[in-house]
Design a protein around this motif. Structure first.
Motif, PDB file in Angstrom:
ATOM      1  N   ASP A 187       0.833  -1.206   0.000  1.00  0.00           N
ATOM      2  CA  ASP A 187       0.000   0.000   0.000  1.00  0.00           C
ATOM      3  C   ASP A 187       0.868   1.256   0.000  1.00  0.00           C
ATOM      4  O   ASP A 187       0.527   2.260  -0.638  1.00  0.00           O
ATOM      5  CB  ASP A 187      -0.926   0.004   1.220  1.00  0.00           C
ATOM      6  CG  ASP A 187      -2.117  -0.936   1.018  1.00  0.00           C
ATOM      7  OD1 ASP A 187      -2.521  -1.124  -0.130  1.00  0.00           O
ATOM      8  OD2 ASP A 187      -2.606  -1.483   2.009  1.00  0.00           O
TER       9      ASP A 187
ATOM     10  N   LEU B  41       2.017   1.685  -3.568  1.00  0.00           N
ATOM     11  CA  LEU B  41       0.956   2.239  -4.424  1.00  0.00           C
ATOM     12  C   LEU B  41       0.714   3.709  -4.092  1.00  0.00           C
ATOM     13  O   LEU B  41       0.460   4.520  -4.980  1.00  0.00           O
ATOM     14  CB  LEU B  41      -0.336   1.451  -4.242  1.00  0.00           C
ATOM     15  CG  LEU B  41      -0.430   0.078  -4.906  1.00  0.00           C
ATOM     16  CD1 LEU B  41      -1.826  -0.492  -4.705  1.00  0.00           C
ATOM     17  CD2 LEU B  41      -0.113   0.149  -6.388  1.00  0.00           C
ATOM     18  N   GLY B  42       0.784   4.028  -2.811  1.00  0.00           N
ATOM     19  CA  GLY B  42       0.540   5.406  -2.405  1.00  0.00           C
ATOM     20  C   GLY B  42       1.500   6.383  -3.056  1.00  0.00           C
ATOM     21  O   GLY B  42       1.154   7.531  -3.319  1.00  0.00           O
TER      22      GLY B  42
ATOM     23  N   ARG C 107       0.011   6.490  -6.838  1.00  0.00           N
ATOM     24  CA  ARG C 107      -1.419   6.442  -7.122  1.00  0.00           C
ATOM     25  C   ARG C 107      -1.903   7.668  -7.898  1.00  0.00           C
ATOM     26  O   ARG C 107      -2.721   7.555  -8.818  1.00  0.00           O
ATOM     27  CB  ARG C 107      -2.206   6.290  -5.819  1.00  0.00           C
ATOM     28  CG  ARG C 107      -3.677   6.005  -6.048  1.00  0.00           C
ATOM     29  CD  ARG C 107      -4.420   5.751  -4.758  1.00  0.00           C
ATOM     30  NE  ARG C 107      -4.154   4.426  -4.233  1.00  0.00           N
ATOM     31  CZ  ARG C 107      -3.476   4.180  -3.113  1.00  0.00           C
ATOM     32  NH1 ARG C 107      -2.990   5.172  -2.429  1.00  0.00           N
ATOM     33  NH2 ARG C 107      -3.276   2.960  -2.694  1.00  0.00           N
ATOM     34  N   GLN C 108      -1.418   8.848  -7.547  1.00  0.00           N
ATOM     35  CA  GLN C 108      -1.903  10.064  -8.204  1.00  0.00           C
ATOM     36  C   GLN C 108      -1.614  10.016  -9.708  1.00  0.00           C
ATOM     37  O   GLN C 108      -2.453  10.353 -10.539  1.00  0.00           O
ATOM     38  CB  GLN C 108      -1.250  11.295  -7.578  1.00  0.00           C
ATOM     39  CG  GLN C 108      -1.675  12.632  -8.214  1.00  0.00           C
ATOM     40  CD  GLN C 108      -3.155  12.941  -8.009  1.00  0.00           C
ATOM     41  OE1 GLN C 108      -3.701  12.763  -6.925  1.00  0.00           O
ATOM     42  NE2 GLN C 108      -3.834  13.395  -9.070  1.00  0.00           N
TER      43      GLN C 108
ATOM     44  N   TRP D 148      -3.668   7.340 -11.466  1.00  0.00           N
ATOM     45  CA  TRP D 148      -5.032   7.868 -11.635  1.00  0.00           C
ATOM     46  C   TRP D 148      -5.075   8.858 -12.797  1.00  0.00           C
ATOM     47  O   TRP D 148      -5.987   8.838 -13.620  1.00  0.00           O
ATOM     48  CB  TRP D 148      -5.458   8.513 -10.318  1.00  0.00           C
ATOM     49  CG  TRP D 148      -6.615   9.455 -10.358  1.00  0.00           C
ATOM     50  CD1 TRP D 148      -6.596  10.781 -10.053  1.00  0.00           C
ATOM     51  CD2 TRP D 148      -7.987   9.163 -10.688  1.00  0.00           C
ATOM     52  NE1 TRP D 148      -7.845  11.330 -10.175  1.00  0.00           N
ATOM     53  CE2 TRP D 148      -8.723  10.360 -10.569  1.00  0.00           C
ATOM     54  CE3 TRP D 148      -8.649   8.008 -11.098  1.00  0.00           C
ATOM     55  CZ2 TRP D 148     -10.082  10.438 -10.827  1.00  0.00           C
ATOM     56  CZ3 TRP D 148     -10.010   8.093 -11.364  1.00  0.00           C
ATOM     57  CH2 TRP D 148     -10.719   9.282 -11.222  1.00  0.00           C
ATOM     58  N   ALA D 149      -4.073   9.717 -12.896  1.00  0.00           N
ATOM     59  CA  ALA D 149      -4.038  10.707 -13.978  1.00  0.00           C
ATOM     60  C   ALA D 149      -3.950  10.015 -15.340  1.00  0.00           C
ATOM     61  O   ALA D 149      -4.655  10.387 -16.287  1.00  0.00           O
ATOM     62  CB  ALA D 149      -2.860  11.660 -13.776  1.00  0.00           C
TER      63      ALA D 149
ATOM     64  N   LEU E  90      -7.345   8.398 -16.061  1.00  0.00           N
ATOM     65  CA  LEU E  90      -8.415   9.365 -16.350  1.00  0.00           C
ATOM     66  C   LEU E  90      -8.216  10.005 -17.711  1.00  0.00           C
ATOM     67  O   LEU E  90      -9.164  10.181 -18.485  1.00  0.00           O
ATOM     68  CB  LEU E  90      -8.452  10.432 -15.250  1.00  0.00           C
ATOM     69  CG  LEU E  90      -9.622  11.415 -15.344  1.00  0.00           C
ATOM     70  CD1 LEU E  90     -10.956  10.688 -15.233  1.00  0.00           C
ATOM     71  CD2 LEU E  90      -9.528  12.477 -14.259  1.00  0.00           C
ATOM     72  N   ARG E  91      -6.961  10.363 -18.018  1.00  0.00           N
ATOM     73  CA  ARG E  91      -6.704  10.981 -19.322  1.00  0.00           C
ATOM     74  C   ARG E  91      -6.908   9.982 -20.458  1.00  0.00           C
ATOM     75  O   ARG E  91      -7.286  10.354 -21.558  1.00  0.00           O
ATOM     76  CB  ARG E  91      -5.267  11.506 -19.377  1.00  0.00           C
ATOM     77  CG  ARG E  91      -4.957  12.678 -18.456  1.00  0.00           C
ATOM     78  CD  ARG E  91      -5.787  13.891 -18.772  1.00  0.00           C
ATOM     79  NE  ARG E  91      -5.238  15.103 -18.171  1.00  0.00           N
ATOM     80  CZ  ARG E  91      -5.964  16.177 -17.879  1.00  0.00           C
ATOM     81  NH1 ARG E  91      -7.257  16.194 -18.119  1.00  0.00           N
ATOM     82  NH2 ARG E  91      -5.395  17.245 -17.354  1.00  0.00           N
TER      83      ARG E  91
ATOM     84  N   SER F 197     -11.325   4.925 -12.469  1.00  0.00           N
ATOM     85  CA  SER F 197     -11.210   4.382 -11.114  1.00  0.00           C
ATOM     86  C   SER F 197     -11.187   2.854 -11.160  1.00  0.00           C
ATOM     87  O   SER F 197     -10.374   2.207 -10.483  1.00  0.00           O
ATOM     88  CB  SER F 197     -12.382   4.884 -10.268  1.00  0.00           C
ATOM     89  OG  SER F 197     -12.325   4.320  -8.987  1.00  0.00           O
TER      90      SER F 197
ATOM     91  N   VAL G 242      -7.793   1.674 -12.480  1.00  0.00           N
ATOM     92  CA  VAL G 242      -6.711   1.762 -11.487  1.00  0.00           C
ATOM     93  C   VAL G 242      -6.870   0.671 -10.435  1.00  0.00           C
ATOM     94  O   VAL G 242      -5.887   0.062  -9.993  1.00  0.00           O
ATOM     95  CB  VAL G 242      -6.685   3.167 -10.832  1.00  0.00           C
ATOM     96  CG1 VAL G 242      -5.698   3.194  -9.675  1.00  0.00           C
ATOM     97  CG2 VAL G 242      -6.309   4.219 -11.861  1.00  0.00           C
ATOM     98  N   GLN G 243      -8.115   0.419 -10.059  1.00  0.00           N
ATOM     99  CA  GLN G 243      -8.354  -0.645  -9.068  1.00  0.00           C
ATOM    100  C   GLN G 243      -7.938  -2.001  -9.641  1.00  0.00           C
ATOM    101  O   GLN G 243      -7.248  -2.781  -8.967  1.00  0.00           O
ATOM    102  CB  GLN G 243      -9.849  -0.655  -8.689  1.00  0.00           C
ATOM    103  CG  GLN G 243     -10.190  -1.577  -7.526  1.00  0.00           C
ATOM    104  CD  GLN G 243      -9.602  -1.094  -6.200  1.00  0.00           C
ATOM    105  OE1 GLN G 243      -9.260   0.084  -6.073  1.00  0.00           O
ATOM    106  NE2 GLN G 243      -9.428  -1.990  -5.253  1.00  0.00           N
TER     107      GLN G 243
ATOM    108  N   SER H  39      -4.170  -2.118  -9.754  1.00  0.00           N
ATOM    109  CA  SER H  39      -3.563  -2.275  -8.422  1.00  0.00           C
ATOM    110  C   SER H  39      -3.617  -3.734  -7.972  1.00  0.00           C
ATOM    111  O   SER H  39      -2.645  -4.274  -7.444  1.00  0.00           O
ATOM    112  CB  SER H  39      -4.293  -1.388  -7.406  1.00  0.00           C
ATOM    113  OG  SER H  39      -4.200  -0.029  -7.777  1.00  0.00           O
ATOM    114  N   LEU H  40      -4.757  -4.350  -8.202  1.00  0.00           N
ATOM    115  CA  LEU H  40      -4.884  -5.761  -7.823  1.00  0.00           C
ATOM    116  C   LEU H  40      -3.976  -6.639  -8.683  1.00  0.00           C
ATOM    117  O   LEU H  40      -3.347  -7.582  -8.179  1.00  0.00           O
ATOM    118  CB  LEU H  40      -6.344  -6.203  -7.963  1.00  0.00           C
ATOM    119  CG  LEU H  40      -7.274  -5.676  -6.871  1.00  0.00           C
ATOM    120  CD1 LEU H  40      -8.732  -5.939  -7.231  1.00  0.00           C
ATOM    121  CD2 LEU H  40      -6.948  -6.322  -5.532  1.00  0.00           C
TER     122      LEU H  40
ATOM    123  N   PRO I  71     -14.375  17.142 -16.556  1.00  0.00           N
ATOM    124  CA  PRO I  71     -14.466  17.674 -15.198  1.00  0.00           C
ATOM    125  C   PRO I  71     -14.553  19.199 -15.223  1.00  0.00           C
ATOM    126  O   PRO I  71     -14.021  19.841 -16.130  1.00  0.00           O
ATOM    127  CB  PRO I  71     -13.152  17.226 -14.561  1.00  0.00           C
ATOM    128  CG  PRO I  71     -12.574  16.212 -15.489  1.00  0.00           C
ATOM    129  CD  PRO I  71     -13.116  16.504 -16.836  1.00  0.00           C
TER     130      PRO I  71
END
Lengths: 200, 278
Positions: free
Chosen positions: A27, A30-31, A34-35, A38-39, A42-43, A52, A55-56, A59-60, A101
């Motif tokens: 974790d 990943l932390g 993660r940002q 995610w970017a 999303l892009r 989301s 990314v999930q 991550s798994l 957004p």
């Protein structure tokens, strides 16, 4: 491609700690990323929900594949490769529904708001219309700040191919966004519609 | 030379170049390659190429004006690590990503005094290390001139055998006895150092310590260690580094071997421990 101070040593240490059984190490790893994961998602996908989920999933996947990490790439490259693949898998499985957004800093003049949002909508739609491989390249290089070399490592293709895909993507965007209207041209640049379904 | 594996659409013989062929030409030109022969002989295509070149600048501006990526949703902040069975170690939520502002703020207060047998104080400022000799700061130094807390440095020589042993030692690591003015705390390793080479000697130098710490901390968020202990772990020479954790009630304990460098941490153990209550 490990460079001093780029954080890869700590990433490797965290990965090693995870494999050694430290429950918080993965974790923490990943932390650190993660940002940006995610970017990228999303892009690439445009839709926050899809991003989301991607990314999930990624991550798994990374958690399950950690033991198989060979160490021949930087950990961040490995993680983002999994993210990009998750995004492309998702994009292939379903039609992408780009959303825009709200800008975080609204301009004062409402007319500016409308103009800015219109441009943003057009850019988002044009990005969504790009062939997947071109979109992945331009998202990494132009929208999330990876170098061509790092993007090549993430996409597992030669740097020259990344560059080519980025230029082709930018050229398609130029047409789609109306920047490439040249009335003096004897042969107008093919409109965006003609480019759909083209090879990458 | 830019490679173009997608070249099957990039070359059209003597006919005018299409958009992607021109894009490839610009990509290749950026790498110093010559423009295709056709572009040098066809004025129309050359004009269109220049139009495309200008348009790419406008595209870059459009991309730059896209709204910022929103924060990572809360659903992604949850741990992906399966929750262990009751009674086992609790899985903590993932560490939140520090904002740039937060990271900048932390960098401004990064002042680290560290030492070892040489009783050298090491000061980190903005990610760099400066060396100053100050024997009285070696053990139990609480704050430096800037009022910033410095790490407690020990040469305990303790042979830690488990994470539990480290957890138990934390109170002592964070609050070692302060020597009387002008004196230094005798190190249990002093005799050994004189007789045998010190395997951790490199990690007692400012450069060696700086490099090792860099492998343990995020470049954007160089946390100041709270404590250092030159010791052993399961019999192997080891440096114990105690760093603040994202969660205030926790501490990150890194135990690294003598081979710890900026590129390789030589990790022996990483464990998140409860911060001792005062």
């Amino acid at each position: 491609m490990t460079e001093p101070g780029d954080g890869d040593a700590q990433d490797r240490a965290l990965l090693a700690a995870h494999l050694a059984g430290e429950p918080h190490a993965f974790d923490d790893l990943l932390g650190r990323h993660r940002q940006r994961m995610w970017a990228v998602a999303l892009r690439t996908l445009g839709d926050p929900e899809d991003a989301s989920d991607a990314v999930q999933d990624a991550s798994l996947s990374a958690y399950r594949a950690a033991a198989g990490f060979r160490g021949d790439a930087r950990v961040t490259t490995w993680l983002h490769r999994i993210v990009v693949n998750a995004c492309l898998d998702r994009a292939r499985r379903q039609a992408v529904r780009p959303t825009v957004p709200m800008p975080e800093r609204p301009p004062a003049d409402p007319r500016d708001v409308l103009a800015e949002r219109e441009t943003q909508v057009l850019v988002q739609l044009a990005l969504a219309a790009l062939p997947e491989e071109q979109r992945a390249a331009i998202v990494l290089v132009d929208l999330t700040g990876f170098s061509v070399e790092d993007a090549a490592a993430i996409l597992d293709i030669p740097p020259g191919t990344v560059k080519s895909r980025c230029f082709r993507a930018r050229a398609r965007l130029a047409v789609a966004l109306g920047h490439l209207r040249n009335p003096e041209s004897p042969e107008p640049v093919p409109p965006a519609a003609d480019l759909e379904g083209g090879t990458t | 030379m830019t490679e173009h594996p997608d070249d099957h659409v990039a070359s059209h013989g003597d006919s005018h170049l299409d958009l992607e062929a021109m894009a490839d030409a610009l990509a290749a030109a950026e790498d110093g390659a010559a423009l295709p022969e056709h572009l040098r002989s066809c004025a129309a295509c050359a004009t269109r190429l220049e139009a495309l070149r200008a348009a790419l600048g406008a595209v870059a501006s459009d991309l730059a004006e896209l709204p910022a990526v929103p924060p990572v949703p809360a659903s992604l902040q949850r741990s992906v690590v399966p929750t262990p069975s009751p009674g086992a170690t609790t899985v903590l939520p993932a560490r939140p990503v520090a904002s740039l502002d937060e990271a900048r703020a932390r960098r401004t207060r990064l002042v680290l005094a560290a030492g070892g047998l040489a009783a050298a104080a090491v000061v980190v400022v903005g990610g760099g290390l400066l060396l100053s000799h100050n024997a009285t700061d070696t053990h139990g130094a609480a704050t430096n001139a800037a009022g910033v807390e410095s790490p407690r440095v020990q040469d305990s020589g303790t042979d830690y055998r488990s994470p539990a042993a480290l957890q138990a030692a934390l109170p002592g690591l964070l609050s070692p006895p302060t020597p009387a003015p002008g004196k230094t705390v005798p190190s249990p390793l002093h005799g050994l150092v004189a007789a045998t080479p010190d395997p951790l000697a490199r990690l007692r130098t400012p450069a060696g310590l700086q490099g090792c710490l860099a492998s343990l901390t995020d470049p954007a968020d160089r946390s100041t260690p709270l404590a250092l202990d030159y010791a052993t772990y399961k019999g192997a020479p080891a440096l114990v580094v105690v760093l603040p954790s994202a969660k205030p009630s926790k501490l990150d304990i890194w135990v690294v071997g003598a081979g710890c460098t900026q590129l390789e941490s030589d990790l022996l153990l990483y464990v998140k421990a409860d911060r001792p209550t005062k």
